[in-house]
Design an enzyme around this catalytic site. Structure first.
Site, PDB file in Angstrom:
ATOM      1  N   ARG A 186      19.146 -14.542 -68.757  1.00 21.16           N
ATOM      2  CA  ARG A 186      18.724 -13.819 -69.968  1.00 21.16           C
ATOM      3  C   ARG A 186      18.947 -14.643 -71.221  1.00 21.16           C
ATOM      4  NH1 ARG A 186      20.831 -10.330 -66.370  1.00 21.16           N
ATOM      5  NH2 ARG A 186      22.909 -10.678 -67.226  1.00 21.16           N
ATOM      6  N   GLU A 227      35.501 -14.026 -59.938  1.00 23.12           N
ATOM      7  CA  GLU A 227      36.491 -13.080 -59.422  1.00 23.12           C
ATOM      8  C   GLU A 227      36.743 -13.335 -57.935  1.00 23.12           C
ATOM      9  OE1 GLU A 227      37.211  -8.237 -59.326  1.00 23.12           O
ATOM     10  OE2 GLU A 227      35.410  -9.075 -60.237  1.00 23.12           O
TER      11      GLU A 227
END
Length: 175
Positions: A58, A95
């Protein structure tokens, strides 16, 4: 109109408990999109910027619009394996696991001044990888600009610790 009002929140995407901040609704609103691009550029009025770099995906939409507005070149920083030809790469921790970003070799001339943009800053890992790539290419990151910050995840502090100013248009609490 507020930029924040044009951003849609999608609960439980891409997994339960995540509030996904969808900037495609902002991109689809001509007035909000123009306001976002203008406001992202505001702190850099009068600054010398040689190129705009943006993070996949994006960020490319904003980066292209900002580069056009400034009449400068645009450089995409992509996920590994997406750019043809010789590339430099930088891995970073997620993560659960690791990811890699890539930049074309020769995308910047030494000393070029670069504005790095993306739609959102969360933990700052992708942005940090982009900064490291730009610096390894010999260019100078004069600032970073994002539509959204998720302050609870600490990305802004991580980027500022690299001596890169961070400009944000709005914040959302949580992740």
């Amino acid at each position: 109109m507020q930029i924040r009002d044009s951003i849609r929140t999608i609960p439980d995407f891409p997994k339960p408990g995540i509030q996904f901040r969808d900037v495609t609704t902002l991109f689809g609103d001509a007035q909000a999109f123009r306001m976002a691009i203008d406001n992202l550029l505001h702190p850099y009025a009068g600054a010398r910027i040689d190129k705009v770099a943006a993070l996949e995906a994006r960020g490319f939409i904003m980066g292209g619009a900002i580069a056009h507005q400034l009449s400068v070149g645009f450089v995409p920083i992509r996920k590994a394996g997406k750019l043809p030809g010789p590339c430099m790469s930088e891995s970073y921790s997620l993560e659960y696991g690791e990811a890699t970003m890539e930049l074309h070799e020769g995308a910047f001339k030494p000393g070029e001044r670069v504005l790095l943009v993306d739609d959102l800053i969360a933990t700052g890992g992708t942005c940090e990888a982009g900064i490291k790539l730009i610096r390894r290419a010999g260019a100078i990151v004069i600032g970073s600009a994002f539509i959204i910050d998720l302050p609870a995840l600490g990305g802004r502090e991580r980027i500022e610790a690299l001596d890169v100013p961070v400009h944000i248009l709005c914040e959302f609490e949580g992740d």
